[in-house]
Structure formats: structure tokens, C-alpha cells
Motif scaffolding. Structure first.
Motif, PDB file in Angstrom:
ATOM      1  N   ARG A  75       0.834  -1.197   0.000  1.00  0.00           N
ATOM      2  CA  ARG A  75       0.000   0.000   0.000  1.00  0.00           C
ATOM      3  C   ARG A  75       0.874   1.254   0.000  1.00  0.00           C
ATOM      4  O   ARG A  75       0.581   2.237  -0.690  1.00  0.00           O
ATOM      5  N   LYS A  76       1.973   1.227   0.772  1.00  0.00           N
ATOM      6  CA  LYS A  76       2.874   2.373   0.811  1.00  0.00           C
ATOM      7  C   LYS A  76       3.515   2.605  -0.562  1.00  0.00           C
ATOM      8  O   LYS A  76       3.689   3.750  -0.999  1.00  0.00           O
ATOM      9  N   MET A  77       3.860   1.515  -1.275  1.00  0.00           N
ATOM     10  CA  MET A  77       4.440   1.650  -2.603  1.00  0.00           C
ATOM     11  C   MET A  77       3.475   2.347  -3.549  1.00  0.00           C
ATOM     12  O   MET A  77       3.859   3.244  -4.308  1.00  0.00           O
ATOM     13  N   ARG A  78       2.199   1.970  -3.490  1.00  0.00           N
ATOM     14  CA  ARG A  78       1.212   2.607  -4.356  1.00  0.00           C
ATOM     15  C   ARG A  78       1.068   4.090  -4.018  1.00  0.00           C
ATOM     16  O   ARG A  78       0.922   4.929  -4.905  1.00  0.00           O
ATOM     17  N   GLU A  79       1.094   4.412  -2.720  1.00  0.00           N
ATOM     18  CA  GLU A  79       0.990   5.807  -2.317  1.00  0.00           C
ATOM     19  C   GLU A  79       2.169   6.618  -2.832  1.00  0.00           C
ATOM     20  O   GLU A  79       2.015   7.770  -3.253  1.00  0.00           O
ATOM     21  N   MET A  80       3.368   6.026  -2.791  1.00  0.00           N
ATOM     22  CA  MET A  80       4.552   6.741  -3.253  1.00  0.00           C
ATOM     23  C   MET A  80       4.513   6.951  -4.769  1.00  0.00           C
ATOM     24  O   MET A  80       5.012   7.972  -5.267  1.00  0.00           O
ATOM     25  N   ILE A  81       3.943   5.997  -5.503  1.00  0.00           N
ATOM     26  CA  ILE A  81       3.773   6.188  -6.947  1.00  0.00           C
ATOM     27  C   ILE A  81       2.840   7.367  -7.210  1.00  0.00           C
ATOM     28  O   ILE A  81       3.089   8.219  -8.072  1.00  0.00           O
ATOM     29  N   ASP A  82       1.735   7.437  -6.444  1.00  0.00           N
ATOM     30  CA  ASP A  82       0.826   8.571  -6.566  1.00  0.00           C
ATOM     31  C   ASP A  82       1.543   9.882  -6.238  1.00  0.00           C
ATOM     32  O   ASP A  82       1.283  10.924  -6.844  1.00  0.00           O
ATOM     33  N   GLU A  83       2.435   9.807  -5.247  1.00  0.00           N
ATOM     34  CA  GLU A  83       3.195  10.993  -4.866  1.00  0.00           C
ATOM     35  C   GLU A  83       4.031  11.503  -6.038  1.00  0.00           C
ATOM     36  O   GLU A  83       4.138  12.718  -6.264  1.00  0.00           O
ATOM     37  N   LEU A 135       1.096   1.745  14.747  1.00  0.00           N
ATOM     38  CA  LEU A 135       1.935   2.462  13.786  1.00  0.00           C
ATOM     39  C   LEU A 135       3.136   1.604  13.401  1.00  0.00           C
ATOM     40  O   LEU A 135       3.475   1.484  12.219  1.00  0.00           O
ATOM     41  N   ARG A 136       3.766   0.982  14.386  1.00  0.00           N
ATOM     42  CA  ARG A 136       4.909   0.111  14.101  1.00  0.00           C
ATOM     43  C   ARG A 136       4.511  -1.072  13.234  1.00  0.00           C
ATOM     44  O   ARG A 136       5.277  -1.531  12.395  1.00  0.00           O
ATOM     45  N   ALA A 137       3.288  -1.569  13.409  1.00  0.00           N
ATOM     46  CA  ALA A 137       2.796  -2.714  12.645  1.00  0.00           C
ATOM     47  C   ALA A 137       2.307  -2.326  11.246  1.00  0.00           C
ATOM     48  O   ALA A 137       1.786  -3.165  10.522  1.00  0.00           O
ATOM     49  N   ARG A 138       2.455  -1.058  10.875  1.00  0.00           N
ATOM     50  CA  ARG A 138       2.068  -0.537   9.562  1.00  0.00           C
ATOM     51  C   ARG A 138       0.555  -0.566   9.337  1.00  0.00           C
ATOM     52  O   ARG A 138       0.091  -0.550   8.204  1.00  0.00           O
ATOM     53  N   GLU A 139      -0.200  -0.580  10.405  1.00  0.00           N
ATOM     54  CA  GLU A 139      -1.646  -0.456  10.280  1.00  0.00           C
ATOM     55  C   GLU A 139      -2.056   1.014  10.165  1.00  0.00           C
ATOM     56  O   GLU A 139      -3.180   1.315   9.751  1.00  0.00           O
ATOM     57  N   LEU A 140      -1.160   1.920  10.550  1.00  0.00           N
ATOM     58  CA  LEU A 140      -1.411   3.355  10.500  1.00  0.00           C
ATOM     59  C   LEU A 140      -0.297   4.056   9.731  1.00  0.00           C
ATOM     60  O   LEU A 140       0.841   3.577   9.701  1.00  0.00           O
ATOM     61  N   ASP A 141      -0.628   5.190   9.127  1.00  0.00           N
ATOM     62  CA  ASP A 141       0.368   5.986   8.407  1.00  0.00           C
ATOM     63  C   ASP A 141       1.078   6.970   9.330  1.00  0.00           C
ATOM     64  O   ASP A 141       2.254   7.282   9.140  1.00  0.00           O
TER      65      ASP A 141
END
Length: 298
Positions: A75-83, A135-141
């Protein structure tokens, strides 16, 4: 995103195949097939069905831990592509401790919706320790908490200073406006939050610094429940001015005059250490800073 891991995580969290199928817009046999394929590839049983739904085996608990991390990274990778495309919008998972989440964050979310309707925030409220874990578990941004007990793997940026006051119900004997000393306060029942809460940590520090030795603590799981209990005339509590605004305006709670009060503490924004920020996160953080300053000045 690995389809099998995504299906597995959904079933594991909902503990039900048919509910997972509905959420994933799949048929139940297709969900079952994905789970069997994952079990076959790993060579171990991950789930047990029972009358109440689904339970995880020990191997299933381990796979769920890594599935959350893998799916979060995707999910973070997709967000960074959008960025890279200068897109401001999409999902933003925000965590907040109770005081900030219930009494300060709503103003930021409302303004964010007006100015950046493409951002789709989801809010998780919990005590400081739980939110930092998520947050550490990557459930939150990102997360906003009070206090400094949040552990490793995250970095904190100071957001604002908070002031905390001792409050009692309007009809309480101590609410008459006269100064109150530590010995008298020690005789009261204190309404406090659970261990792991930033408000509880601040309360314990206040007890130590003022020499208050409470005869009895009553531990309650939400700030709202604490305020309503104190309003009803039982005991006293230490709370953020943010949390007391409405009741002080109505006159149902009164601030006690105590030397050494208000107690000051800081709100912090927590981010995972070393990770880049998306444009969506930057927009949220700017709005958060401005709205928090406005609330604390009012």
C-alpha cells in the motif's frame, strides 16, 4: 498485492469466510480456494473452522503478522507512486490517543474534507501505547499522541503544548473556588484512565510532584465516562483543557484552584522512523498544525 495474503488477512481479521467474501467482492468458494492454496504453498494449516467462525493456528498467527507488514508495504508503494504524480488524495490511516482524537482531531478532519476532498481519512482511537504499536505494525500511516512513552521504531515531532487541570462536578464540596491542598486532594476518589494512557501517565507524574497520595483510584476506560462520573458528583480528575471545554462552558464541571496546576505536557506526531512522507501526509500535517494551534488559543 499478493492476492492470497490479502484474502488470508481479511478472513483472519473478520474471523469469518462469508463476511470476508462479501468485503472482498468474491464468492465464498473462491475465498476458501485462496486459503487452501496458501496453506498448500506453505505446507502448514493456518486456520481452523468452528461453529463461531474461524480461529488461527500458531502458524496462522505468524503468517498474519507478516501478511500485515507485506500488505502495508504494498500500500505504501502505491501511495509513493501517486506521490510521484503529484496526487493529493487517497486513503490516510490516522491514529490518535483518546484526548487528541476525540477533542482536537475532528476540527482537522472537517477542514481537510472541505479543502482536500480527495483525501479519505480513517481514524483509529486508542491509548498512546496501543496507537504506537499499530503504527509500528504498519496499520497506521501516522499518529498523534500525548506523552512520550511510545517505544522504539518511531520518531516523534512536537505538535503543541497541552494544559491539564483538576476538575470536579459543579456541586462538589471542593468546587467553591477556594484553594485546595494535597492533603485534601488525597482524600478524594480520583477518576483515572488505564495504564498505557498518556493522560494516566500525566496524572501519575502530578501525584508524585504535588505529593498527592490518593486514598482510592477508580480506573475508567474513556475520558467521556470519567467526565460524566465526575459531573455526577463522584470524585475528581485531571484532564486536558481540550477535553473539558464543553463542560466548563455549560458549568457542569469546575476547575479546582491547586498550586502547581495546570500540568503541562506535549502532543506529538509519530511517524515510522526513516520513511518518506507522501504529499497527502504533508497536507494533513500542515492542516493539523494550524487547527491545533487555533483550538489551543481559543
Amino acid at each position: 498485492m499478493d492476492a492470497q495474503l490479502n484474502v488470508f488477512q481479511t478472513v483472519a481479521e473478520l474471523k469469518h469466510f462469508s463476511r470476508a467474501a462479501e468485503k472482498l467482492h468474491m464468492t465464498q468458494p473462491a475465498v476458501s480456494q485462496q486459503i487452501r492454496a496458501l496453506e498448500d504453498s506453505l505446507g502448514v494449516r493456518l486456520m481452523e473452522r468452528n461453529n463461531k467462525g474461524v480461529s488461527l493456528t500458531n502458524a496462522g498467527e505468524l503468517v498474519l503478522h507478516y501478511a500485515k507488514e507485506i500488505n502495508g508495504q504494498y500500500r505504501k508503494m502505491r501511495e509513493m507512486i501517486d506521490e510521484l504524480l503529484h496526487f493529493t488524495g487517497g486513503p490516510l490511516a490516522i491514529g490518535a490517543s483518546y484526548t487528541f482524537g476525540e477533542y482536537a482531531l475532528p476540527a482537522t478532519i472537517a477542514r481537510l474534507h472541505l479543502e482536500f476532498p480527495g483525501i479519505r481519512p480513517s481514524i483509529a482511537i486508542g491509548n498512546t501505547a496501543d496507537i504506537a504499536d499499530r503504527l509500528r505494525a504498519r496499520e497506521l500511516d501516522l499518529a498523534i499522541v500525548e506523552g512520550s512513552e511510545y517505544g522504539t521504531g518511531v520518531e516523534a515531532e512536537r505538535l503543541a503544548n497541552d494544559r491539564m487541570y483538576i476538575a470536579a462536578g459543579a456541586g462538589h464540596p471542593l468546587a467553591g473556588g477556594e484553594p485546595v491542598g494535597p492533603e485534601r486532594l488525597s482524600e478524594e476518589i480520583w477518576m483515572v484512565r488505564e495504564e498505557g494512557s498518556g493522560t494516566r501517565a500525566a496524572t501519575d507524574r502530578m501525584f508524585a510532584s504535588l505529593g498527592i497520595r490518593p486514598a482510592r483510584l477508580m480506573e475508567l476506560g474513556s475520558t467521556q465516562l470519567i467526565k460524566e462520573t465526575v459531573e455526577a458528583g463522584l470524585g475528581v480528575t485531571l484532564q486536558s483543557r481540550l477535553a473539558l471545554r464543553k463542560e466548563l462552558g455549560l458549568g457542569s464541571l469546575k476547575l479546582l484552584l491547586v498550586e502547581g496546576i495546570p500540568v503541562k505536557r506535549d502532543f506529538y506526531v509519530l511517524l515510522r522512523k526513516g520513511e518518506l512522507r507522501t504529499r497527502t501526509m504533508e497536507v494533513f500535517l500542515q492542516t493539523l498544525q494550524e487547527e491545533t494551534e487555533r483550538l489551543l488559543i481559543d
